[in-house]
Structure formats: structure tokens, C-alpha cells
Design a protein around this motif. Structure first.
Motif, short mmCIF file in Angstrom:
data_model
loop_
_atom_site.label_atom_id
_atom_site.label_comp_id
_atom_site.label_asym_id
_atom_site.label_seq_id
_atom_site.Cartn_x
_atom_site.Cartn_y
_atom_site.Cartn_z
N UNK A 79 -25.21 -119.20 44.91
CA UNK A 79 -25.83 -120.26 44.11
C UNK A 79 -25.66 -119.99 42.62
N UNK A 80 -25.82 -118.73 42.22
CA UNK A 80 -25.75 -118.35 40.80
C UNK A 80 -24.38 -117.81 40.40
N UNK A 81 -23.38 -117.99 41.30
CA UNK A 81 -22.00 -117.57 41.03
C UNK A 81 -21.93 -116.13 40.50
N UNK A 82 -22.41 -115.16 41.30
CA UNK A 82 -22.45 -113.77 40.82
C UNK A 82 -21.05 -113.16 40.72
N UNK A 83 -20.85 -112.22 39.80
CA UNK A 83 -19.55 -111.56 39.69
C UNK A 83 -19.30 -110.51 40.76
N UNK A 84 -20.36 -110.13 41.50
CA UNK A 84 -20.25 -109.09 42.52
C UNK A 84 -20.95 -109.55 43.79
N UNK A 85 -20.26 -109.43 44.92
CA UNK A 85 -20.78 -109.90 46.20
C UNK A 85 -20.74 -108.77 47.22
N UNK A 86 -21.91 -108.47 47.81
CA UNK A 86 -22.01 -107.48 48.87
C UNK A 86 -22.14 -108.21 50.21
N UNK A 87 -21.27 -107.88 51.14
CA UNK A 87 -21.28 -108.51 52.46
C UNK A 87 -21.43 -107.42 53.52
N UNK A 88 -22.55 -107.43 54.22
CA UNK A 88 -22.83 -106.44 55.26
C UNK A 88 -22.80 -107.14 56.61
N UNK A 89 -21.71 -106.96 57.35
CA UNK A 89 -21.50 -107.60 58.66
C UNK A 89 -21.67 -109.12 58.57
N UNK A 90 -20.94 -109.81 57.69
CA UNK A 90 -21.16 -111.26 57.53
C UNK A 90 -20.61 -112.10 58.66
N UNK A 91 -19.71 -111.54 59.48
CA UNK A 91 -19.11 -112.34 60.55
C UNK A 91 -19.55 -111.88 61.94
N UNK A 92 -20.65 -111.12 62.01
CA UNK A 92 -21.11 -110.59 63.29
C UNK A 92 -21.47 -111.74 64.24
N UNK A 93 -20.87 -111.73 65.43
CA UNK A 93 -21.17 -112.72 66.45
C UNK A 93 -20.55 -114.08 66.25
N UNK A 94 -19.66 -114.23 65.27
CA UNK A 94 -19.10 -115.55 64.98
C UNK A 94 -17.80 -115.78 65.76
N UNK A 95 -17.49 -117.06 66.02
CA UNK A 95 -16.24 -117.36 66.71
C UNK A 95 -15.08 -117.32 65.72
N UNK A 96 -13.88 -117.41 66.26
CA UNK A 96 -12.67 -117.22 65.47
C UNK A 96 -12.54 -118.25 64.36
N UNK A 97 -12.82 -119.52 64.65
CA UNK A 97 -12.65 -120.58 63.66
C UNK A 97 -13.58 -120.40 62.47
N UNK A 98 -14.84 -120.02 62.73
CA UNK A 98 -15.78 -119.79 61.64
C UNK A 98 -15.34 -118.60 60.81
N UNK A 99 -14.87 -117.54 61.46
CA UNK A 99 -14.38 -116.38 60.73
C UNK A 99 -13.23 -116.75 59.81
N UNK A 100 -12.32 -117.57 60.30
CA UNK A 100 -11.18 -117.98 59.48
C UNK A 100 -11.64 -118.76 58.25
#
Length: 332
Positions: free
Chosen positions: A172-193
């Protein structure tokens, strides 16, 4: 410019053990046995602006603990952290305006209100102007294809829909640094893409620095040129992804698909060759050697058994990491 600078970072936890029996339980009321466990053990790390870094390791290796210290959630036992030029713990309010965080198993959206209302609340929290919000979030919403979800309560979203909204909320605030901890856990292939494509776009357009932890190494292969490999709280590899294979694995993987089931006894025994059964009619051969040795192996197998298909595969990052952990391979 270094966005993240970590020196000799360490985080210790006390692990308590219970004494056996009723007498032991009574003694535990007055004194407890415990030992000190270092979840993160004196690591040093720098990440430059615009990098996309994969931070990988087994369960319990210390990945999430590191992320929590870098985001100011946990205080380190010792060592120093500088993120975006600030100390995450001492400059908390100013610092959180410069980062975005997505935890795959935690939500920052309000469960019972519409997604767009959560976005508006976050807009107020981060003091984002209407102009900046409309310009930036319009692109985010369009790219992640979450427009039809904005008026729905979070509790009515599927896992894939919610994770796309979680990612949008972190930006939302367009941060310059993004931390992603398991962001695609349990997702199907299309959502991951969709998520991978979006992360590539914001990295190219805004030079957003991304630190990604995941067990899905296809995410790492698709997004990150650099990987940091963690084992028991220590960094055992920090470098280019394409060099990891050179450090860790020699030789090639040859996939033999037979017309019918083939027992291990009918496959050739050659020095520096290991066999692994993929399914009833498919075997994988891992061989250390030059092209001539590979050619001889293929010729020998074809003469012994009817072949449906033969493929020479690049060994995947997942297979490399598995071998490193199982065999304790050194990466120095």
C-alpha cells in the motif's frame, strides 16, 4: 547501496525440559531444567538495493527468526542490524514505513471487513496520499487481478485470493524493501505464476529489494539470482544460484523411461553412478563424468532394455539442496 547490513547476528532461546514422574513435576514448580539454543548463530549478511535474494533452508534452520529480527519483531541476543539505514528496534515507527512484510501463515487484513476497507485503513496508518495510493494501488490491483475481490470480506476468500490481497496490502505504501516469508505456501500453480510475475514487475519498475524465504525452490529459481543457504542457524552458502550447482554437484542426471517395469539388477553398475527409481518404469541415473562416459552409459542401458525415452536433465535446485543436507556437503 546496502539496504540490509547484518554483522554477527545471534538469537538465543531457552528450551525447557520436564523431569519425569510426579516428583519431577513438583520439582519443576520451583526450578526448571533448560538449555540455550541458538536459532541464528552469528551470521553476517548484506543485501544491495534492487536485489532479489532467496533465503532458504530446512525447517528450524533459522529463516523466519532472521526475518523477524530484520523486521523488528524480535530483538537479537547479540550482533548488529541496519535496515534501510535504521535500527529496526530503536527506530520502530519510522522504520516500519520503509518495509513491507508478508507472512504466509499470518494475516494483516481484517477478517470480517471488505478487502478495500483493509487497504484504506492501511493507507491511513502509513499516511499515504490519495494521489500516491490511487496511482500505485491501481497498478497493484490490476496486476494481481484482485479487482473483483475488493468488496468481499477476507473470511470469504480462498487461500490463493487471500494471499494475493495480502501481497497487495504489504505494498500500500510502496516500500523499498519487501520481506516475504513463505508467500506461496499451499497455493496452486496459476496463483504462484501470477505472484512471481508481479514480483518481477515491481522489482524492475520500482527497484524494490526482496528477501524471499520459501520451501518451494521453483519460486527461488524463477525470481532470484542470489541465494543464501542456512543450516542450523549458520550460513553455509551465499552466492549466485547458477554457481550453486557447480559448487555442490558434479556430473549429470539422465532419465530413462522404459517400456515396462525394469528391476535394479538389470541396470549397469558403473563407478561414480547412482540409480534412483522415479516410478515403476522410470529410473534416474546420476553420473560423474564427461560426455563420453554419459554416451557409454546410455548405449549400455539401451542395449539391455527396451527404451521409450531418454532425457539428460539439469539437476534441479531442490535436488542440489537435498543432497547438501543429506550428505553434509561442504560449499567452501
Amino acid at each position: 547501496m546496502n539496504v540490509i547490513e547484518v554483522q554477527n547476528l545471534r538469537k538465543e532461546f531457552n528450551s525447557y525440559t520436564s523431569r519425569p514422574g510426579l516428583a519431577g513435576a513438583f520439582r519443576d514448580l520451583f526450578s526448571r531444567n533448560y538449555k540455550v539454543h541458538a536459532a541464528v548463530d552469528n551470521i553476517s549478511l548484506t543485501v544491495k538495493q534492487g536485489e532479489m535474494v532467496g533465503y532458504i533452508g530446512e525447517n528450524g534452520a533459522g529463516k523466519s527468526t532472521t526475518i523477524k529480527m530484520l523486521t523488528g519483531i524480535l530483538t537479537p541476543t547479540s550482533g548488529s542490524i541496519t535496515v534501510n539505514g535504521m535500527n529496526p528496534h530503536k527506530q520502530r515507527e519510522e522504520f516500519v514505513r520503509t518495509i513491507g512484510v508478508v507472512f504466509g501463515q499470518r494475516s494483516q487484513l481484517w477478517w470480517d471487513i471488505a478487502v478495500q476497507e483493509s487497504f484504506r485503513l492501511l493507507k491511513k496508518v502509513y499516511r499515504v496520499s490519495d494521489e500516491d495510493y490511487n496511482h500505485h494501488m491501481g497498478h497493484v490491483i490490476e496486476t494481481l487481478e484482485i479487482g473483483p475481490l475488493l468488496d468481499k470480506p477476507v473470511r470469504k476468500l480462498s487461500l490463493g485470493q487471500r494471499m494475493r490481497c495480502e501481497l497487495a496490502a504489504a505494498l500500500v505504501h510502496n516500500p523499498p524493501l519487501l520481506f516475504l516469508d513463505e508467500p506461496t505456501i499451499g497455493l496452486d500453480v496459476l496463483v504462484k505464476l501470477k505472484i512471481r510475475k508481479f514480483l518481477q514487475e515491481i522489482n524492475e519498475q520500482y527497484k524494490t529489494t526482496i528477501l524471499l524465504t520459501t520451501h518451494d525452490l521453483t519460486d527461488i529459481e524463477a525470481l532470484c539470482e542470489r541465494v543464501v543457504l542456512l543450516d542450523e542457524g549458520k550460513i553455509i552458502y551465499d552466492g549466485k544460484l547458477n554457481q550453486l550447482q557447480e559448487h555442490a554437484v558434479d556430473g549429470k542426471q539422465i532419465e530413462f523411461e522404459f517400456l515396462s517395469e525394469v528391476p535394479r539388477s538389470s541396470l549397469p553398475r558403473v563407478e561414480n553412478l547412482q540409480w534412483e527409481q522415479k516410478d515403476a518404469t522410470t529410473w534416474l541415473g546420476y553420473i560423474n563424468g564427461d560426455e563420453q562416459m554419459v554416451s557409454r552409459l546410455i548405449s549400455d542401458v539401451v542395449q539391455r532394455n527396451p527404451i521409450k525415452n531418454v532425457r539428460i536433465n539439469e539437476i534441479s535446485t531442490e535436488e542440489i539442496v537435498r543432497k547438501i543436507y543429506e550428505e553434509g556437503m561442504a560449499l567452501t
